[in-house]
Design a protein around this motif. Sequence first.
Motif, PDB file in Angstrom:
ATOM      1  N   VAL A 283      38.550 -15.366  42.008  1.00  8.28           N
ATOM      2  CA  VAL A 283      38.107 -14.508  43.106  1.00  8.28           C
ATOM      3  C   VAL A 283      39.300 -13.772  43.712  1.00  8.28           C
ATOM      4  O   VAL A 283      40.432 -14.263  43.712  1.00  8.28           O
ATOM      5  N   GLU A 284      39.016 -12.598  44.230  1.00 10.96           N
ATOM      6  CA  GLU A 284      40.031 -11.676  44.729  1.00 10.96           C
ATOM      7  C   GLU A 284      40.958 -12.314  45.764  1.00 10.96           C
ATOM      8  O   GLU A 284      42.183 -12.126  45.730  1.00 10.96           O
ATOM      9  N   PRO A 375      43.810 -14.195  29.472  1.00 10.60           N
ATOM     10  CA  PRO A 375      43.582 -13.073  30.390  1.00 10.60           C
ATOM     11  C   PRO A 375      42.990 -13.563  31.708  1.00 10.60           C
ATOM     12  O   PRO A 375      42.138 -14.442  31.721  1.00 10.60           O
ATOM     13  N   PHE A 376      43.432 -12.972  32.811  1.00  8.64           N
ATOM     14  CA  PHE A 376      42.904 -13.260  34.144  1.00  8.64           C
ATOM     15  C   PHE A 376      42.195 -12.021  34.669  1.00  8.64           C
ATOM     16  O   PHE A 376      42.755 -10.917  34.648  1.00  8.64           O
ATOM     17  N   ILE A 377      40.963 -12.204  35.155  1.00  9.81           N
ATOM     18  CA  ILE A 377      40.137 -11.089  35.617  1.00  9.81           C
ATOM     19  C   ILE A 377      39.776 -11.319  37.074  1.00  9.81           C
ATOM     20  O   ILE A 377      39.337 -12.410  37.444  1.00  9.81           O
ATOM     21  N   ARG A 378      39.961 -10.288  37.908  1.00 11.70           N
ATOM     22  CA  ARG A 378      39.609 -10.382  39.324  1.00 11.70           C
ATOM     23  C   ARG A 378      38.090 -10.287  39.499  1.00 11.70           C
ATOM     24  O   ARG A 378      37.440  -9.456  38.877  1.00 11.70           O
ATOM     25  N   ALA A 379      37.567 -11.151  40.360  1.00 10.90           N
ATOM     26  CA  ALA A 379      36.146 -11.089  40.726  1.00 10.90           C
ATOM     27  C   ALA A 379      36.040 -10.901  42.233  1.00 10.90           C
ATOM     28  O   ALA A 379      36.855 -11.437  43.001  1.00 10.90           O
ATOM     29  N   LYS A 380      35.048 -10.133  42.665  1.00 14.44           N
ATOM     30  CA  LYS A 380      34.881  -9.872  44.098  1.00 14.44           C
ATOM     31  C   LYS A 380      34.604 -11.152  44.861  1.00 14.44           C
ATOM     32  O   LYS A 380      35.088 -11.345  45.974  1.00 14.44           O
ATOM     33  N   ASN A 381      33.841 -12.036  44.269  1.00 18.04           N
ATOM     34  CA  ASN A 381      33.492 -13.301  44.904  1.00 18.04           C
ATOM     35  C   ASN A 381      33.100 -14.289  43.818  1.00 18.04           C
ATOM     36  O   ASN A 381      33.054 -13.947  42.624  1.00 18.04           O
ATOM     37  N   ASN A 383      30.248 -15.604  43.128  1.00 17.39           N
ATOM     38  CA  ASN A 383      28.997 -15.290  42.434  1.00 17.39           C
ATOM     39  C   ASN A 383      29.255 -14.350  41.264  1.00 17.39           C
ATOM     40  O   ASN A 383      28.704 -14.538  40.167  1.00 17.39           O
ATOM     41  N   GLN A 384      30.096 -13.331  41.491  1.00 20.72           N
ATOM     42  CA  GLN A 384      30.428 -12.436  40.385  1.00 20.72           C
ATOM     43  C   GLN A 384      31.232 -13.176  39.309  1.00 20.72           C
ATOM     44  O   GLN A 384      31.024 -12.948  38.104  1.00 20.72           O
ATOM     45  N   ALA A 389      31.470 -15.319  33.849  1.00 22.42           N
ATOM     46  CA  ALA A 389      31.649 -16.486  32.978  1.00 22.42           C
ATOM     47  C   ALA A 389      30.440 -16.672  32.076  1.00 22.42           C
ATOM     48  O   ALA A 389      30.575 -16.939  30.870  1.00 22.42           O
ATOM     49  N   LEU A 390      29.263 -16.524  32.639  1.00 19.18           N
ATOM     50  CA  LEU A 390      28.028 -16.665  31.861  1.00 19.18           C
ATOM     51  C   LEU A 390      27.957 -15.600  30.766  1.00 19.18           C
ATOM     52  O   LEU A 390      27.608 -15.879  29.617  1.00 19.18           O
ATOM     53  N   GLU A 391      28.324 -14.364  31.124  1.00 16.05           N
ATOM     54  CA  GLU A 391      28.255 -13.263  30.160  1.00 16.05           C
ATOM     55  C   GLU A 391      29.221 -13.465  28.999  1.00 16.05           C
ATOM     56  O   GLU A 391      28.855 -13.285  27.826  1.00 16.05           O
ATOM     57  N   TYR A 392      30.457 -13.855  29.295  1.00 14.79           N
ATOM     58  CA  TYR A 392      31.469 -13.907  28.242  1.00 14.79           C
ATOM     59  C   TYR A 392      31.561 -15.255  27.541  1.00 14.79           C
ATOM     60  O   TYR A 392      32.297 -15.390  26.556  1.00 14.79           O
TER      61      TYR A 392
END
Length: 473
Positions: A283-284, A375-381, A383-384, A389-392
């Motif tokens: 999360v951000e 790889p590290f990916i920023r998430a707004k919160n 829930n996102q 995680a579910l998608e990838y």
Amino acid sequence: MQATEQAIRQVVQEVLAQLNKGGAEKSAAQRDGDWGVFKDVDQAVAAANEAFEKLSDAGMDARRKAIECVRQICDSQAEELGTLEFNETKIGRLDHKIEKLKIIKLVPGTEFMRTDAFSGDNGLTIVEYAPFGVIGAITPVTHSLPTLAGNVINMVAGGNTLIVNPHPSGARIACEGVRRFNKAIHKATGLENLITIIEQPTLETAAAIFAHRGVKLLCVTGGPAVARAALESRKKAVVAGPGNPPVVVDETACLENAAKSIVKGAAYDNNLLCIGEKEVFAVESIFDTLMVRMGQQGGYQLSAREVDALTKLAFTPPTKPGDHWHLNRDLVGSDATKLAELIGVKVPAGTQLLFGETDVNNPFVPEEQMMPFVPFIRAKNVNQAIELALEYEHGFRHTSLIHSRNVQTMTKMGKAVDTTLFIKNGPSMAGLGLGGEGYLSFSIATPTGEGVTNPLTFTRSRRCVLVDSLRVI
């Protein structure tokens, strides 16, 4: 008279039948096998079936002795065998090759076998767990001998014997392990060929094992193609499928522990573990602090330019619509220092893992890469983060991880991803009893649902009923 194809085939079949009949009258030691190492699938299956009959007569004590032989060899000869595997496969880390053999003693054996009983007014019923017979096993290059040894312990504990088709790039060490196991087992029990293996494995030998009438069950640990082939077989199959384990880190997590765990799990054997952390959604609000903590725990952060350079080395783009990115197999299991050198970056000695910020379009995110870069990916919160995680994870339902102190968040993610292994606040290995509770196995059956395999995975349930007797209460 000109011989037809059908007539030739009939003659060949008759000759083979006579050879097989003659071979059945010989002892296992008289076949072409070298302590279980065979050139021919038919002879290997015949030897394994003969061994199964003798193991069945020998009883549970023989199973225990055989398993103990495997455990002792893996422990006492771990350095030698681990080095042989590392030199042959040329992937991963030597210290972890050795460690994976040392921990084989944690794989459950006959202690997992049980009898269930139902006693009542109508008598006594017991449920016992019986062997299938000869099991056809496919083992991967990533953990050639550890997977084989773990399978031997599980399968022999259940009363079965094996025929193994190892990955060609790890075949020499697999065959050497089988020779040593069989020699020790014969010395301890007098039994031969509890484990048989194909010396020069190919796709054709794998297909022959899949189709052989003498093989009663399949256990496949390997890539998507061989997993699909096993699922398409008419035999019951225990299949360890692909994975792409995501990690979620939320604002309540202990970031020091999260970073330590991610480095430990993703760096293990240079990220060859199918359960290893492959991408992180953080999360951000804690993202930048987490990146700092990663550097403090043995990771090295790549810049955006450096990530781009590594990506171009590690993958080639899809060649047609709907195709995947193609992984550079030469980099699989390479050290973090080697990956860095290839893009002109000098990292500190002891660097275990490379990491960097990307977006979801970077192929390191959707593809199951097996190298020490995360790889590290920023998430707004959060829930996102869970949605990503579910998608990838792609619905493989293999492994997922979260670092959080919020029980509701952990529960939400666990329900959403529905993975076979779900690890909270620890490294991926904790899901296999290494730092977490539970038992170890190197075969994790996700598509077929058995999960982390154990001796009961490779047995048949049998119910024995006695009516109106032996109820002594």
